[in-house]
Write a protein that holds these residues in place. Structure first.
Motif, PDB file in Angstrom:
ATOM      1  N   THR A 162       0.949  -1.478   0.064  1.00  0.00           N
ATOM      2  CA  THR A 162      -0.023   0.053   0.064  1.00  0.00           C
ATOM      3  C   THR A 162       0.784   2.076   0.276  1.00  0.00           C
ATOM      4  OG1 THR A 162      -0.287   0.514   2.564  1.00  0.00           O
ATOM      5  CG2 THR A 162      -1.627  -0.957   1.220  1.00  0.00           C
ATOM      6  N   TYR A 218      -5.116  -4.913   0.398  1.00  0.00           N
ATOM      7  CA  TYR A 218      -4.809  -4.628  -0.629  1.00  0.00           C
ATOM      8  C   TYR A 218      -4.334  -3.395  -1.569  1.00  0.00           C
ATOM      9  CZ  TYR A 218      -9.744  -7.320  -0.334  1.00  0.00           C
ATOM     10  OH  TYR A 218     -10.999  -7.854  -0.618  1.00  0.00           O
ATOM     11  N   GLU A 220      -3.733  -0.434  -2.326  1.00  0.00           N
ATOM     12  CA  GLU A 220      -4.563   1.136  -2.504  1.00  0.00           C
ATOM     13  C   GLU A 220      -3.297   2.149  -2.102  1.00  0.00           C
ATOM     14  OE1 GLU A 220      -7.615   0.712   0.362  1.00  0.00           O
ATOM     15  OE2 GLU A 220      -6.417  -0.313   1.579  1.00  0.00           O
ATOM     16  N   THR A 248      -8.212   5.247   3.507  1.00  0.00           N
ATOM     17  CA  THR A 248      -8.171   5.098   2.372  1.00  0.00           C
ATOM     18  C   THR A 248      -8.494   5.962   1.191  1.00  0.00           C
ATOM     19  OG1 THR A 248      -9.336   2.688   2.263  1.00  0.00           O
ATOM     20  CG2 THR A 248      -9.694   3.868   0.058  1.00  0.00           C
ATOM     21  N   ASP A 275      -7.628   2.523  -4.844  1.00  0.00           N
ATOM     22  CA  ASP A 275      -7.421   1.710  -4.879  1.00  0.00           C
ATOM     23  C   ASP A 275      -6.646   1.627  -6.662  1.00  0.00           C
ATOM     24  OD1 ASP A 275      -8.528   0.021  -7.759  1.00  0.00           O
ATOM     25  OD2 ASP A 275     -10.164   0.743  -6.493  1.00  0.00           O
TER      26      ASP A 275
END
Length: 573
Positions: free
Chosen positions: A292, A325, A327, A340, A343
């Motif tokens: 990430t 993930y 992102e 977040t 993505d």
């Protein structure tokens, strides 16, 4: 209510307003659900898990109530390694932008530092700033890079409102320099200082984009192009770091180097230095995990906090059997957590192509002293190398060898340029003052005071004259250490009053009169009769209780060295 992973229930704060009986009923419903359903977990990840009970605590305004919750067994403990790589964008210190004559001064009125080229008007062409190239070379040499004789500029295409051209001019495919490395000290409280080496993969020149100003009330966005075209160095480091402390120490060392070189102001609050961190976790001897990217890190301290938080977040996910993930996340300094943003599963095609309006950048790699050619029109790399100043690590070694300082003291002094300047000036002008007294005062007392009132050492109002006068008074035993610490506070608050006046106004002179000290000691011995008996029976540490009583009686102004001598003499009688 939402379920994150099997066995974990998040109860929103509003539940605490329900009657206890209702919450108990809800709990048993969830117990039944967890016992009988698998939540569509993929077959590969399904495991037979033995159910067990544990207690959870739900805060109900001031009261805490206890309930039981069904939870699966914890996953077996596995060792995980964290990997951190940094990308640093440093604004080059120059009077004009990278490809135009527009000024680079911070804080100018909106859209007043914009040339025709910055606004992407038809027919305008870029003109490369020589000073920016020289600054990039100087930084690359200081970081042990291989400077390339020929480098190229590229167009990186992407659409954003504050990018007038629709592309950014950068050096993605053939950079100014490659294959560098930097070795720096890592200071972790409570642990031994160690050195870390990180590879620098690439150093490239590029232009900055503009700035979008979002008006939430009027529901519109405005563009400020003052920043568009500012000269940047992008430094891409290999993923050789493991912790937040290492990441922060790397940036701190980079700041010290670039400030020595005068190639970047490194004022993070002005956006002159921006750091993005790429973070992942993986098991030993396994490929790197999904990473990430954390953006919007606004200070050195936040770098350590953001990286440490993200590592812990990913470890908790993989320990629970979840997936990390790919992102982009932002750092919220107030809540101290990452959030977040978007993505990165879809790879964006930037359609890199050579910049047709800029020829290849060719550098002179020959030493000018070896031939008589005129090098005024080309940039000579060996000549720039000879102009490099002393770098921080060399200063550390010189301090430790010259003044016999320990490693930690030398590192702290160099890491704080203000302290280093004070130390060098005092040592030069007052060589009789012990070096340990100077370093202890600067590090243990001055820095502690700045941390206490939550300011940087650069923001402290104490001047060299203040510090010099306090140390002189302390060395000549005009004041004691307690009064010296008090003077730091007073001098910071009363900037226009000199130290000697403050000593007189607040009556901080040290009491060294033998008769006066003996009188205080006799009073203290009467008050601390139990400690006197303990000392006379062989418990020497009891002396500290009597010394503390003397300090209290004298308003912390007694000469402690004389007090100890006097007490030892009196207690032997």
């Amino acid at each position: 209510i939402r379920c994150d992973t099997i066995g974990h229930v998040l109860l929103y704060e509003s539940l605490s307003l329900l009657p206890e009986q209702k919450i108990s009923q809800l709990f048993y419903v969830f117990s039944y659900i967890f016992s009988n359903f698998s939540f569509n977990i993929p077959k590969k990840k399904r495991k037979k898990k033995k159910k067990m009970l544990r207690k959870i605590f739900i805060l109900d305004r001031p009261n805490i109530r206890t309930f039981t919750q069904v939870q699966t067994n914890k996953l077996p403990k596995r060792k995980w390694k964290s990997v951190v790589g940094l990308e640093v964008h440093a604004q080059i210190s120059s009077e004009s932008k990278l490809f135009s004559e527009s000024p680079t001064k911070y804080g100018l009125p909106v859209n007043t530092a914009v040339s025709y080229f910055d606004a992407s008007l038809p027919g305008t062409l870029p003109v490369l700033n020589r000073k920016c190239v020289e600054s990039g070379i100087k930084t690359a040499l200081a970081l042990n890079c291989q400077v390339n004789e020929v480098s190229m500029f590229d167009r990186k295409h992407y659409f954003y409102a504050d990018l007038p051209n629709g592309y950014q001019i950068t050096q993605q495919r053939s950079a100014l320099a490659n294959n560098g490395q930097i070795t720096f000290p890592v200071i972790v409280p409570g642990k031994k200082i160690y050195y870390k080496t990180v590879r620098l993969l690439q150093l490239q020149l590029e232009q900055d984009s503009g700035k979008s100003l979002h008006d939430e009330e009027l529901k519109r966005s405005l563009i400020d192009l003052n920043r568009a075209g500012l000269p940047l160095m992008e430094l891409v480091f290999a993923p050789d770091l493991e912790t937040g402390e290492e990441a922060a120490s790397l940036v701190k060392e980079l700041i010290l180097i670039m400030r020595r070189l005068n190639t970047c102001s490194c004022k993070m609050e002005e956006g002159a230095l921006r750091v993005d961190a790429n973070i992942s976790v993986h098991e030993p001897d396994q490929p790197l995990g999904v990473r990430t990217e954390v953006k919007n890190i606004g200070s050195v301290r936040s770098i350590s906090q953001a990286v440490s938080y993200e590592i812990q977040r990913q470890l908790e996910i993989v320990a629970a059997g979840g997936d990390v993930y790919n992102e982009t996340r932002s750092w919220d300094a107030e809540k101290r957590r990452t959030l977040t943003m978007r993505d990165k599963e879809v790879l964006q095609d930037y359609r890199f192509m050579p910049e047709p309006n800029l020829p290849p950048l060719r550098l002179n790699m020959k030493d000018v002293q070896l031939n008589g050619e005129n090098h005024t029109c080309s940039i000579c790399v060996p000549l720039i190398a000879k102009e490099l100043p002393e770098l921080p690590e060399q200063t550390r070694k010189d301090l430790i060898e010259t003044y016999k300082l320990n490693t930690e003291t030398g590192i702290i002094l160099v890491n704080e340029p203000v302290l280093l300047e004070h130390f060098q000036n005092i040592v030069k002008n007052f060589p009789d003052i012990p070096k340990k007294m100077i370093t202890n005062f600067l590090i243990n007392d001055l820095m502690t005071y700045c941390n206490k009132i939550n300011i940087n050492i650069e923001e402290c109002n104490l001047t060299y004259n203040h510090i010099k006068d306090i140390l002189k008074a302390l060395y000549n035993e005009k004041i004691n250490l307690y009064s010296a610490r008090r003077l730091i506070e007073l001098a910071h608050e009363h900037l226009n009053t000199n130290v000697n006046e403050l000593i007189m106004i607040y009556d901080l002179q040290q009491i060294s009169n033998v008769d006066t000290i003996e009188n205080y000691c006799l009073q203290a011995m009467e008050t601390q009769s139990k400690a006197v008996k303990q000392y006379q029976s062989g418990k020497t540490k009891a002396l500290f209780a009597i010394v503390g009583e003397v300090a209290k009686l004298s308003n912390q102004k007694a000469n402690m060295k004389s007090v100890v001598q006097c007490l030892e003499r009196l207690l032997k009688k």
